[in-house]
Scaffold this motif. Structure first.
Motif, PDB file in Angstrom:
ATOM      1  N   TYR A   1      -4.972  -2.343   6.426  1.00 27.76           N
ATOM      2  CA  TYR A   1      -4.529  -1.561   7.584  1.00 27.76           C
ATOM      3  C   TYR A   1      -5.482  -0.398   7.898  1.00 27.76           C
ATOM      4  CZ  TYR A   1      -0.841   0.324  10.715  1.00 27.76           C
ATOM      5  OH  TYR A   1      -0.107   0.772  11.784  1.00 27.76           O
TER       6      TYR A   1
ATOM      7  N   CYS B   1       0.824  -1.204   0.000  1.00 23.76           N
ATOM      8  CA  CYS B   1       0.000   0.000   0.000  1.00 23.76           C
ATOM      9  C   CYS B   1       0.865   1.263   0.000  1.00 23.76           C
ATOM     10  CB  CYS B   1      -0.886  -0.024   1.248  1.00 23.76           C
ATOM     11  SG  CYS B   1      -1.981   1.397   1.377  1.00 23.76           S
TER      12      CYS B   1
ATOM     13  N   GLY C   1      -7.692   0.867   5.364  1.00 22.08           N
ATOM     14  CA  GLY C   1      -8.875   0.784   4.518  1.00 22.08           C
ATOM     15  C   GLY C   1      -8.865   1.628   3.262  1.00 22.08           C
TER      16      GLY C   1
HETATM   17  S1  FES Z   1      -1.102   1.245   4.994  1.00 21.47           S
HETATM   18 FE1  FES Z   1      -2.696   0.825   3.589  1.00 21.47          FE
HETATM   19  S2  FES Z   1      -4.299   2.147   4.176  1.00 21.47           S
HETATM   20 FE2  FES Z   1      -2.688   2.570   5.550  1.00 21.47          FE
END
Ligand code: FES
Ligand code: FE2
Length: 376
Positions: free
Chosen positions: A98, A76, A100
């Motif tokens: 984590y 992410c 969203g």
């Molecule tokens: S690390 Fe993926 S939304 Fe925060």
């Protein structure tokens, strides 16, 4: 017949199976340009289906977005969490586990919880890293490089053959296993039939005589064809193929597209195998197995194809397990070997493979290449 009539030099040295620097060179020169068969269309049949892989030190997420297949780095952009730790599943949205953040099929962000906290929005640095995805037959391939040839160009002369994975052949099983050996130990084992009497005394039993063994040695691939013995297993297979409306050739084919992808076939089965390095002295083997579906639609054909699927998958896994007994011993020998090694004519595909590895990695050979010689 074999192409060579005299033994060949073992071009790779034991250190090519153990060294960190050579492993890094192989990742850069062999594996980054390569297309990797990771799944079947059936694995990702429904919108929202996803699979994850650790591919060459890269976490990958493969997902069906309303019928479109996409591959992303499973990381992410917000604060680096893996989007999901699950190996497979189905979710209505691609959402990071984590905080969203949600993502569209182009990798751009969708819904962001409390988005006001991120003003002004940095669009450029909030997209998922995307990888190329293409299919051949039912097989789904991923490429980690943004540039390079298409899947069709990569597969080249094997394209038509590998399109038969699917169609009249149904995906029966996928399995994978990690081994404590360099990936080339596994791959080279698959390129020769010489080990059969020793390693497969109950399944394959013996290798085929040279006069019914054919090797094709090409820069991009090598292949092996033989006619299996006319024993009970072969006759049963021919009978099943006929009953399912499939032509009978009685041929066994094994084709290795350099560096790491192998298609094997009999009249009733197809198997796509891939071996991925996971470190200098570790690897992961993955097999995607197909069995004949049959052209005829009848209750008898359906039952027959189910029996075939069950027995053929079990035999394939048995052979896989027999090969697996040898890998660690070879790797331990590599680490301690003072020898140069030698390649017999029945193993000549290994010579072509090793030449490919060295040429692509631009490694200077310590010995001249001699195609056929008695001079050791
Ligand atoms: S690390 Fe993926 S939304 Fe925060
Ligand atoms: Fe084997």
């Amino acid at each position: 017949m074999f192409t060579n009539q005299h033994y060949l030099r073992h071009l790779l040295r034991p250190e090519h199976y153990t060294s960190e620097s050579h492993y890094r060179a192989e990742l850069d020169h062999l594996f980054l340009p390569a297309w990797h068969p990771l799944a079947t269309l059936g694995d990702l049949a429904r919108p929202g289906d996803f699979l994850t892989f650790d591919l060459l030190e890269t976490p990958i997420l493969l997902r069906n977005f309303d019928g479109e297949l996409r591959a992303f780095l499973n990381v992410c952009p917000h604060r680096h969490s893996k989007l999901t730790e699950k190996q497979r599943g189905n979710s209505p949205r691609l959402r990071c586990q984590y905080h969203g953040w949600e993502y569209h099929q182009d990798g751009g962000t969708g819904k962001i919880p409390d988005a006001r906290a991120f003003r002004p929005w940095d669009r450029e640095n909030s997209c998922l890293r995307r990888f190329r995805v293409e299919t051949c037959g039912d097989l789904v391939f991923v490429n980690l490089s943004d540039t390079g040839v298409t899947l069709r160009e990569w597969i080249g002369p094997l394209w038509e053959l590998w399109q038969s994975y699917g169609g009249s052949f149904r995906h029966a099983a996928t399995w994978e296993q990690d081994f404590p050996c360099n990936w080339k130990v596994v791959l080279e084992n698959s390129l020769e039939s010489y080990h059969i009497p020793q390693v497969h005394p109950k399944t394959f039993k013996d290798f085929s005589p040279e006069d019914i063994s054919w090797h094709e040695l090409d820069e991009k691939f090598t292949s092996y064809k033989t006619i299996p013995p006319n024993d009970f297993a072969s006759r049963a297979q021919a009978w099943i193929a006929r009953r399912l409306g499939h032509p009978v050739t009685n041929e066994y084919w094994h084709r290795n597209l350099h560096p790491h992808t192998t298609g094997a076939s009999l009249d009733t089965v197809r198997m796509m195998q891939c071996v991925f390095p996971t470190g200098p002295t570790t690897c992961r083997y993955r097999a995607i197995f197909f069995t004949l579906r049959g052209q005829r639609r009848s209750p008898f054909a359906w039952v027959l194809s189910r029996i075939l699927r069950s027995i053929a998958t079990s035999v394939a896994k048995q052979i896989f397990a027999e090969d697996a007994t040898i890998y660690q011993g070879v790797q331990k020998g590599m680490a301690a070997s003072p020898h140069t090694g030698v390649i017999g004519t029945r193993e000549e595909r290994i010579y072509v493979f090793q030449k490919y590895v060295l040429d692509k990695c631009r490694v200077r050979r310590e010995l001249p290449i001699v195609e056929a010689t008695h001079d050791r």
